[in-house]
Scaffold this motif. Structure first.
Motif, PDB file in Angstrom:
ATOM      1  N   VAL A  67      27.504  42.335  43.085  1.00  0.00           N
ATOM      2  CA  VAL A  67      27.584  43.655  42.484  1.00  0.00           C
ATOM      3  C   VAL A  67      29.043  44.119  42.542  1.00  0.00           C
ATOM      4  CG1 VAL A  67      27.028  44.821  44.650  1.00  0.00           C
ATOM      5  CG2 VAL A  67      26.609  45.990  42.499  1.00  0.00           C
ATOM      6  N   THR A  68      29.475  44.872  41.550  1.00  0.00           N
ATOM      7  CA  THR A  68      30.841  45.391  41.527  1.00  0.00           C
ATOM      8  C   THR A  68      30.796  46.894  41.719  1.00  0.00           C
ATOM      9  OG1 THR A  68      31.551  43.611  40.063  1.00  0.00           O
ATOM     10  CG2 THR A  68      32.962  45.548  40.167  1.00  0.00           C
ATOM     11  N   VAL A  69      31.635  47.392  42.636  1.00  0.00           N
ATOM     12  CA  VAL A  69      31.690  48.830  42.922  1.00  0.00           C
ATOM     13  C   VAL A  69      33.136  49.298  42.903  1.00  0.00           C
ATOM     14  CG1 VAL A  69      29.600  48.742  44.346  1.00  0.00           C
ATOM     15  CG2 VAL A  69      31.826  48.532  45.427  1.00  0.00           C
ATOM     16  N   ARG A  70      33.314  50.596  42.784  1.00  0.00           N
ATOM     17  CA  ARG A  70      34.652  51.180  42.891  1.00  0.00           C
ATOM     18  C   ARG A  70      35.088  51.119  44.350  1.00  0.00           C
ATOM     19  NH1 ARG A  70      36.230  55.888  39.367  1.00  0.00           N
ATOM     20  NH2 ARG A  70      36.907  56.708  41.381  1.00  0.00           N
ATOM     21  N   ALA A  71      36.386  51.010  44.577  1.00  0.00           N
ATOM     22  CA  ALA A  71      36.917  50.950  45.942  1.00  0.00           C
ATOM     23  C   ALA A  71      36.527  52.181  46.742  1.00  0.00           C
ATOM     24  CB  ALA A  71      38.434  50.792  45.914  1.00  0.00           C
ATOM     25  N   ASP A  72      36.466  53.347  46.093  1.00  0.00           N
ATOM     26  CA  ASP A  72      36.096  54.561  46.831  1.00  0.00           C
ATOM     27  C   ASP A  72      34.597  54.657  47.096  1.00  0.00           C
ATOM     28  OD1 ASP A  72      35.280  55.184  44.247  1.00  0.00           O
ATOM     29  OD2 ASP A  72      36.417  57.052  44.120  1.00  0.00           O
ATOM     30  N   ASP A  73      33.828  53.655  46.640  1.00  0.00           N
ATOM     31  CA  ASP A  73      32.390  53.596  46.913  1.00  0.00           C
ATOM     32  C   ASP A  73      32.055  52.515  47.940  1.00  0.00           C
ATOM     33  OD1 ASP A  73      29.713  54.432  46.543  1.00  0.00           O
ATOM     34  OD2 ASP A  73      29.361  52.781  45.131  1.00  0.00           O
ATOM     35  N   LEU A  74      33.082  51.819  48.462  1.00  0.00           N
ATOM     36  CA  LEU A  74      32.833  50.821  49.507  1.00  0.00           C
ATOM     37  C   LEU A  74      32.291  51.509  50.744  1.00  0.00           C
ATOM     38  CD1 LEU A  74      36.054  48.635  49.207  1.00  0.00           C
ATOM     39  CD2 LEU A  74      33.707  47.907  48.688  1.00  0.00           C
ATOM     40  N   ASP A  81      32.783  39.333  47.715  1.00  0.00           N
ATOM     41  CA  ASP A  81      32.446  38.046  47.129  1.00  0.00           C
ATOM     42  C   ASP A  81      33.688  37.168  47.121  1.00  0.00           C
ATOM     43  OD1 ASP A  81      30.642  36.262  45.946  1.00  0.00           O
ATOM     44  OD2 ASP A  81      31.352  36.769  43.941  1.00  0.00           O
ATOM     45  N   GLY A  82      33.520  35.904  47.448  1.00  0.00           N
ATOM     46  CA  GLY A  82      34.647  34.968  47.453  1.00  0.00           C
ATOM     47  C   GLY A  82      34.355  33.796  48.362  1.00  0.00           C
ATOM     48  N   ASP A  83      35.373  32.953  48.545  1.00  0.00           N
ATOM     49  CA  ASP A  83      35.214  31.745  49.363  1.00  0.00           C
ATOM     50  C   ASP A  83      35.010  32.063  50.830  1.00  0.00           C
ATOM     51  OD1 ASP A  83      35.574  30.288  47.069  1.00  0.00           O
ATOM     52  OD2 ASP A  83      37.690  29.867  47.447  1.00  0.00           O
ATOM     53  N   ARG A  84      35.667  33.102  51.326  1.00  0.00           N
ATOM     54  CA  ARG A  84      35.577  33.464  52.742  1.00  0.00           C
ATOM     55  C   ARG A  84      34.954  34.852  52.863  1.00  0.00           C
ATOM     56  NH1 ARG A  84      41.214  31.172  53.227  1.00  0.00           N
ATOM     57  NH2 ARG A  84      40.845  29.094  54.057  1.00  0.00           N
ATOM     58  N   ALA A 118      39.625  51.151  41.590  1.00  0.00           N
ATOM     59  CA  ALA A 118      39.690  49.688  41.491  1.00  0.00           C
ATOM     60  C   ALA A 118      38.289  49.104  41.665  1.00  0.00           C
ATOM     61  CB  ALA A 118      40.630  49.135  42.565  1.00  0.00           C
ATOM     62  N   ARG A 119      38.013  48.052  40.921  1.00  0.00           N
ATOM     63  CA  ARG A 119      36.692  47.420  40.967  1.00  0.00           C
ATOM     64  C   ARG A 119      36.726  46.280  41.987  1.00  0.00           C
ATOM     65  NH1 ARG A 119      33.267  50.708  39.060  1.00  0.00           N
ATOM     66  NH2 ARG A 119      31.884  49.096  38.322  1.00  0.00           N
ATOM     67  N   ILE A 120      35.768  46.277  42.936  1.00  0.00           N
ATOM     68  CA  ILE A 120      35.657  45.271  43.983  1.00  0.00           C
ATOM     69  C   ILE A 120      34.298  44.590  43.833  1.00  0.00           C
ATOM     70  CG2 ILE A 120      35.700  44.836  46.475  1.00  0.00           C
ATOM     71  CD1 ILE A 120      38.288  46.124  45.526  1.00  0.00           C
ATOM     72  N   THR A 121      34.296  43.270  43.732  1.00  0.00           N
ATOM     73  CA  THR A 121      33.037  42.530  43.599  1.00  0.00           C
ATOM     74  C   THR A 121      32.527  42.163  44.988  1.00  0.00           C
ATOM     75  OG1 THR A 121      33.724  41.652  41.466  1.00  0.00           O
ATOM     76  CG2 THR A 121      31.904  40.525  42.569  1.00  0.00           C
ATOM     77  N   LEU A 122      31.278  42.522  45.231  1.00  0.00           N
ATOM     78  CA  LEU A 122      30.657  42.304  46.533  1.00  0.00           C
ATOM     79  C   LEU A 122      29.571  41.249  46.447  1.00  0.00           C
ATOM     80  CD1 LEU A 122      30.196  46.031  47.570  1.00  0.00           C
ATOM     81  CD2 LEU A 122      32.070  44.490  48.212  1.00  0.00           C
TER      82      LEU A 122
END
Length: 131
Positions: A67-74, A81-84, A118-122
């Motif tokens: 899911v992708t969220v705004r940085a201010d919604d983290l 999401d990623g390798d690590r 900013a969009r952050i993928t989780l």
């Protein structure tokens, strides 16, 4: 806190956590034996956090798509999401900037600044406070 398996007729397995003086005792019993640890309250909290994160990770192995969220919604517990695996440890919003403290599975932590939009993928969302 106590947890056991007394109703099944199987050998009792248990987990007991109790205050001992200024420390915390953690006792784990299984048919093969018992393990007892005494640690500081700070270490007990670290262990509880690590156990919670590991349990969340185990539950999410078969989770839905990222899911992708705004940085201010983290929120605390979100996993990027990623390798690590990188888990959100804290978020502070300062106007149009999100200050995010990340923690690695190895226990390292660092801060990053993002534009609030900013969009952050989780990989997985953390739990809401009180959930």
């Amino acid at each position: 806190m106590k947890s056991g398996n007394d109703d099944t007729g199987a050998p009792t397995e248990y987990l007991e956590v109790t205050p001992v003086g200024t420390g915390v005792e953690i006792r784990v019993g299984a048919p093969s034996g018992e393990l007892s640890l005494i640690c500081t309250p700070e270490r007990a909290r670290e262990l509880a956090t690590a156990l919670g994160l590991a349990a969340d990770e185990a539950e999410s192995v078969a989770s839905a798509d990222p899911v992708t969220v705004r940085a201010d919604d983290l929120r605390r517990g979100d996993v990027r999401d990623g390798d690590r695996a990188m888990t959100v440890d804290a978020v502070r919003i300062d106007g149009a900037t999100a200050h995010v403290t990340w923690k690695s599975a190895a226990g390292r932590s660092w801060n990053q600044l993002y534009d609030a939009d900013a969009r952050i993928t989780l990989r997985r969302r953390g739990r809401q406070p009180g959930a």
